[in-house]
Design an enzyme around this catalytic site. Structure first.
Site, PDB file in Angstrom:
ATOM      1  N   GLU A 433      -8.710 -16.115   9.092  1.00  0.00           N
ATOM      2  CA  GLU A 433     -10.080 -15.655   9.201  1.00  0.00           C
ATOM      3  C   GLU A 433     -10.971 -16.816   9.661  1.00  0.00           C
ATOM      4  OE1 GLU A 433     -11.381 -14.963   5.238  1.00  0.00           O
ATOM      5  OE2 GLU A 433     -13.487 -14.897   5.790  1.00  0.00           O
ATOM      6  N   ASP A 511      -9.824 -16.012   2.811  1.00  0.00           N
ATOM      7  CA  ASP A 511     -10.436 -16.579   1.612  1.00  0.00           C
ATOM      8  C   ASP A 511     -10.049 -15.758   0.387  1.00  0.00           C
ATOM      9  OD1 ASP A 511     -11.677 -18.399   3.173  1.00  0.00           O
ATOM     10  OD2 ASP A 511     -13.632 -17.396   3.179  1.00  0.00           O
ATOM     11  N   ASP A 513     -11.699 -14.522  -1.905  1.00  0.00           N
ATOM     12  CA  ASP A 513     -12.861 -13.885  -2.530  1.00  0.00           C
ATOM     13  C   ASP A 513     -12.989 -12.457  -2.017  1.00  0.00           C
ATOM     14  OD1 ASP A 513     -13.737 -14.107   0.037  1.00  0.00           O
ATOM     15  OD2 ASP A 513     -15.394 -15.477  -0.390  1.00  0.00           O
ATOM     16  N   ASP A 515     -15.007 -11.031   0.142  1.00  0.00           N
ATOM     17  CA  ASP A 515     -15.068 -10.902   1.600  1.00  0.00           C
ATOM     18  C   ASP A 515     -13.694 -11.116   2.217  1.00  0.00           C
ATOM     19  OD1 ASP A 515     -17.638 -10.238   1.934  1.00  0.00           O
ATOM     20  OD2 ASP A 515     -18.352 -12.274   2.428  1.00  0.00           O
TER      21      ASP A 515
END
Ligand code: 0RA
Length: 645
Positions: A433, A511, A513, A515
């Site tokens: 990403e 990541d 998290d 998102d």
């Protein structure tokens, strides 16, 4: 069985072996594998016997308990397995059913045994693979019981009391020496199958209870699965978060040429085709003659209706079978007395006679429906015309992707940092990403066998995009080119061609998290809808970057959850600094290599599809319009997108 004998295993010795011993020696031949799948298969096998009793009209209630010790109890209110003397074997019929391979339903000639696990092996197989099994039968006013260890009876069937009910209860504890990976049952996996069985066999009540876990009020976790409408409710459940474009679910149930056929279908505003098919309650992933029959009936009937109604007057392009199935969700369920299963995973129905039975059934019910619901009929035909139009656009876009891929010897995407190794089996590609994390990964990797392809921010949500938009998307074109995957073979212009696949590990690295897990889900959705075979072949993985860095002086340790973080802090003896990684970008190249990319230390999670039907529902839910169910799912599975459903 001694080790030596095991090694001198030959065709003759198979015959010499008692059936039950053979099951223990070659369990995968009977239940598919001895991993998580096989473990759960034991439960399905036992439940299927109770379903058969229900289908024979003698039982309407089944309970399944996951006990505290991970043993399973399956109970039904059927007639009870016969306990009388089995003349040929000279022992109780119950003992024969439990200890002879293939003894299954031989006692009851009237019963129409159609269910039965994937391999139809019977409860004796479960017994052979259980450390301990207890069968209790309520029948003829008495409670009968027999216990077994690893398939061997411990005592003759005995009576332990009186009763005025009838039924069968089986409790088994899987044998750890067989199921070495795990004997821990997954509640959700069992729930998904029990729900499916309830929809496929309306009227039966199946209760699943997890006695290992209690809610806030101290009650066991428990769900009751029951469907009065059967498949039409199942379709609504599967399509729950999609927007239906016709009034009702189109449903039919009947028998053609002695084959019970049940179909339910609905059109939604998506572009995906979702067909699910079952034979004797078994999900036929690979389709087969019943599905061909469904397609044929659907296409013929809709085509005829569209022609007769003059709706195609101004349509200049040709309409193909696929166009009739865009935005269609349908379930086809048939019961076949002697099913022939074919295909790679033995989930493709081969019986020729089934095609015309299903095709006729579908034609009849659909013709009636279209006549009675002209508005819906018009909506469907218009959707079909749009689909045909879009398909022509999509073909052009696909051909572009293909041309680019074919030409791309040396024409790989500019963003790709390729590896030097050329044997695909040794090569890995990280889909990362964002450009900045991509840069770190590029520095941190082992360039011999690891390639990096950075993807820009949010990739296209393919669940909601028309096909030609998908093939026109830059990031998606890059993925096709970088992976060396093309679309279209000689036989099928839509089939995936993996013969030039350049990497056998495709690692999604995002990541840790919310998102990041959303992006990972978008990428997974792409693979699931457009490169499903990659998932099925086990090429897709998810990287697991750490959440924390715990530092003390020169010492550095990483933690993947809060618990681990606290343990490390304790171990280092206080005075530590803790860094919470908010994203891959906060790690330097060396840290990323150490924790997430180095094969020696990293954990990759392989993405698998245990249950296609459920995976499909989850993807449409996660990627669809409705926010609340998505939020619920993400909260429930908060530990980083648990999509390997
Ligand atoms: C054969 C004959 C009969 C019952 C069953 C099988 C039976 C098997 C299982 C397995 C789980 N639950 C079950 N319930 C029933 C009965 C024949 C008769 O009563 O005449």
């Amino acid at each position: 069985m001694s080790e030596e004998k095991k090694h001198n295993y030959s065709a003759d010795s198979i015959q010499a072996l008692e059936g039950m011993e053979h099951v223990r020696m070659r369990p995968s031949m009977y239940i598919g594998d001895v991993g998580v799948r096989g473990l759960h298969h034991l439960v399905y096998e036992v439940v299927d016997n109770s379903i058969d009793e229900a289908l024979a009209g003698h039982c309407d209630t089944i309970t399944v308990d996951i006990n505290e010790d991970n043993s399973i109890t399956v109970r039904d209110n059927g007639r009870g397995i016969p306990v009388g003397l089995h003349k040929k074997e000279g022992v109780s019929a119950l003992e024969v059913v439990m200890t002879k391979i293939g003894a299954g339903g031989k006692f009851d000639k009237d019963s129409y045994k159609v269910s039965g696990g994937l391999h139809g092996v019977g409860v004796s197989c479960v017994n052979a693979l259980s450390d301990h099994l207890k069968a209790t039968v309520y029948r003829e006013g008495k409670v009968w019981q027999q216990e077994y260890e690893r398939g061997k009876s411990l005592y003759p069937v005995k009576t332990i009391g009186e009763t005025d009910i009838t039924g069968t209860e089986v409790t088994f504890l899987p044998d750890r020496s067989i199921f070495q990976q795990t004997i821990v049952y997954n509640y959700d996996t069992l729930a998904t199958r029990m729900r499916e069985l309830a929809y496929l066999n309306k009227g039966i009540t199946i209760t699943l209870t997890d006695k290992r876990e209690q809610d806030d009020e101290g009650n066991d976790i428990s769900e009751v699965f029951h469907s009065t409408e059967g498949l039409s409710e199942f379709v609504k459940f599967l399509d729950g978060t999609r927007t239906q474009i016709i009034q009702d679910v189109i449903a039919m149930e009947g028998e053609k040429n002695g084959i019970p056929v049940e179909v339910a279908m609905v059109y939604n505003d998506s572009y995906a085709e979702n067909l699910h098919s079952y034979v004797n309650n078994i999900n036929t992933h690979e389709g087969g003659t019943h599905l061909s029959g469904f397609r044929r009936g659907l296409t013929n009937t809709l085509k005829k209706y569209a022609d007769d109604s003059g709706l195609l007057k101004n349509v200049k392009f040709e309409i193909s079978g696929d166009d009739f199935r865009e935005g269609l969700t349908a379930i086809v369920s048939v019961k076949v007395a002697e099913p022939q299963f074919e295909g790679q995973t033995k989930t493709k129905l081969g019986n020729r006679e089934v095609t015309s039975a299903v095709s006729q059934a579908v034609s009849e019910m659909l013709t009636d429906y279209l006549e009675e619901n002209p508005n819906d009929a018009k909506t469907i035909v218009q959707k079909v015309i749009l689909a045909a139009q879009a398909r022509h656009a999509a073909r052009k876009a696909r051909e572009m992707v293909q041309r680019k891929t074919v030409m791309s010897i040396g024409g790989l995407p500019g963003k790709l940092s390729d590896c030097s190794e050329t044997d695909p089996a040794e090569c890995e590609i990280f889909l990362v990403e964002g450009d900045s994390a991509g840069g770190t990964a590029k520095q941190g990797r082992d360039r011999n066998f690891q390639a990096i392809l950075p993807l820009r921010g949010k990739i296209l949500n393919v669940e909601k995009a028309m096909q030609h938009k998908v093939f026109e998307n830059e990031e998606i074109k890059n993925m096709f080119t970088a992976l060396g995957v093309t679309i279209g073979t000689e036989e099928d212009p839509r089939e995936l061609n993996l013969t030039k696949l350049r990497y056998h590990k495709v690692v999604i690295m995002c990541d840790a998290d919310v998102d990041g897990s959303h992006i990972a889900t978008l990428i997974l959705t792409f693979f699931f809808r457009y490169m499903r075979e990659m998932v099925e072949q086990g090429y897709i993985y998810i990287a697991t970057p750490p959440l924390y860095l715990v530092k003390k002086g020169q010492k550095r340790e990483y933690a993947w959850d809060d618990n681990q973080r606290d343990l490390i802090a304790q171990k280092l003896g206080g005075g530590v600094t803790i860094q919470r990684y908010k994203g891959l970008g906060e790690m330097n190249a060396e840290q990323l290599w150490d924790t997430t990319m180095n094969p020696e230390f990293r954990t990759l999670r392989q993405v698998t599809i245990d249950n296609l039907t459920e995976a499909d529902r989850i993807f449409s839910m996660l990627m669809g319009d409705e926010v609340p169910p998505r939020r619920d799912f993400i909260e429930k599975n908060a530990k980083y997108a648990n999509i390997d459903a």
